[in-house]
Design an enzyme around this catalytic site. Structure first.
Site, PDB file in Angstrom:
ATOM      1  N   TYR A 297     -32.680  -1.072  23.965  1.00 49.67           N
ATOM      2  CA  TYR A 297     -33.191  -2.322  23.394  1.00 49.67           C
ATOM      3  C   TYR A 297     -33.398  -2.169  21.892  1.00 49.67           C
ATOM      4  CZ  TYR A 297     -35.766  -6.775  23.682  1.00 49.67           C
ATOM      5  OH  TYR A 297     -36.174  -8.089  23.565  1.00 49.67           O
ATOM      6  N   TYR A 341     -29.106 -11.757  20.860  1.00 53.17           N
ATOM      7  CA  TYR A 341     -30.472 -11.438  21.248  1.00 53.17           C
ATOM      8  C   TYR A 341     -30.818 -12.258  22.480  1.00 53.17           C
ATOM      9  CZ  TYR A 341     -35.519 -10.741  20.992  1.00 53.17           C
ATOM     10  OH  TYR A 341     -36.819 -10.413  21.279  1.00 53.17           O
TER      11      TYR A 341
END
Length: 388
Positions: A297, A341
């Site tokens: 991430y 995202y």
């Protein structure tokens, strides 16, 4: 799952379908419509129909309720529906929830989804605009009055301490940004397709909150991603090679807050990800040396370095050099800095593609992938592997 012993979830469920919308800055349609498109695409990919689905999982932040998605997709009765809190930290936990439901017989086919207009609608990067009274809000009250209003400002505090502790300069974060954008440049689905960057360009990008520059911060995206989970036995009868869920974990550390855990003894690591790492290695029976691809991430580059260190791929303070050496294939879709995202859900899809052998940046022989969810918050992770 106990933090002290291995669990028995691994090998009972698998990801069998992935689907997404295009990734854009202005989708031109509702978040519910985005969710439906991604769910339908994922079911098509899995060779399943809405009638096969009896479970749905999403994020607490998602504006498309499970029953609304079920109705709009033509899904019938639901025996399982669930939401996971803490923003991007929920990504891998949605799959864990689905796997738990499948493994215990609560549901047979569960779809995990995330849909938002995060650029044209609510912009999470803008930080705190208004907050109802809550225990979480009280915790933020120790930081907001001093100007720490945005995710970038919260991460910058830890990033600055990391640099100081290990005698590093902000330029080291550029290795993550350059790696992500290199992979995004060859990914037609990525927003930054055809747009690699150099270390010099990273160092020349404007400051957002020192020591974070513009190219240390992920983009904002409109779009949706869906993941289909079912049993390994059923997966073997479906058209795509399954990505077996070898281990799944959630983690929150001592003294945990939402991105403002500044009162811990040490700000140079991510204890919540350390909790996840220990559980994944213990339950999956693997070590860092067994991992072929890591999808970490990357809402902010410093936290990618800290994750590599928490998982034991390298020593403390050594992750920038580890990334610079390309010692491990990292974020082969371009990550959230380069592709989109989607609160980490698109990273899970890339891990599945690597197992299938269909990634645009395919790692030859990839059979085991590590995926992580949002950092700085209570988080989650997955180990995915090829069947057999």
């Amino acid at each position: 799952m106990s933090a002290r012993k291995a669990d028995t979830l691994g090998g009972l469920a698998a990801i069998v379908g992935i689907g997404a919308t295009e990734f854009s800055k202005d989708s031109g349609r509702s978040e519910l419509k985005l969710a439906v498109e991604a769910v339908q695409a994922a079911l098509d990919d899995a060779g399943l129909t809405p009638a096969d689905v009896d479970g749905l999982v999403t994020f607490t932040m998602d504006t498309s309720p499970e029953i609304s998605v079920a109705q709009a997709c033509g899904i019938g009765d639901l025996t399982f529906f669930s939401r996971v809190h803490y923003g991007g930290g929920a990504a891998c936990a949605t799959v864990q929830q689905a796997a738990l439901a499948v493994a215990t017989g609560v549901a047979e086919v569960v779809v995990c989804y995330r849909a938002f207009n995060e650029r044209s609608g609510r912009r999470f990067g803008s930080g705190v605009q208004h907050r109802e009274p809550s225990a979480e809000g009280a915790a933020l009250g120790w930081s907001l009055p001093f100007g720490l209003l945005t995710p970038a400002s919260w991460v910058a505090m830890a990033a600055q301490r990391y640099l100081y502790a290990y005698g590093l300069k902000p330029e080291v974060f550029g290795h993550v940004a350059v790696t992500d954008r290199r992979h995004a440049a060859t990914n037609p689905a990525a927003y930054f397709h055809g747009k690699p960057i150099t270390l010099a360009e990273h160092a020349a990008s404007r400051w957002i909150v020192e020591p974070l520059r513009l190219l240390d911060c992920c983009q904002e995206t409109d779009g949706s991603q869906a993941i289909v989970v079912t049993s390994v036995e059923r997966a073997r009868d479906l058209p795509r090679p399954p990505a077996v869920i070898m281990a799944a974990a959630q983690g929150a550390g001592r003294g945990q807050e939402q991105m403002t855990s500044f009162y811990r003894d040490d700000l140079t690591g991510l204890p919540e990800m350390g909790v996840v790492a220990r559980q994944l290695w213990r339950s999956g029976g693997l070590t860092p040396a067994d991992i072929d691809v890591a999808i970490l991430y990357d809402h902010f580059t410093p936290f990618v370095l800290m994750q590599l260190e928490e998982f034991g791929f390298c020593g403390r303070g050594e992750a920038a050099g580890f990334v610079a050496e390309d010692a491990l294939p990292l974020n082969t879709h371009g990550g959230q800095l380069g592709e989109a995202y989607l609160h980490g859900m698109n990273g899970i899809a890339e891990a599945v593609r690597q197992i299938r052998g269909t990634s645009v940046n395919q790692v030859p022989g990839a059979a085991r992938t590590l995926v992580t969810a949002g950092t700085g918050v209570p988080t989650s992770g997955l180990l995915l592997g090829a069947d057999g």
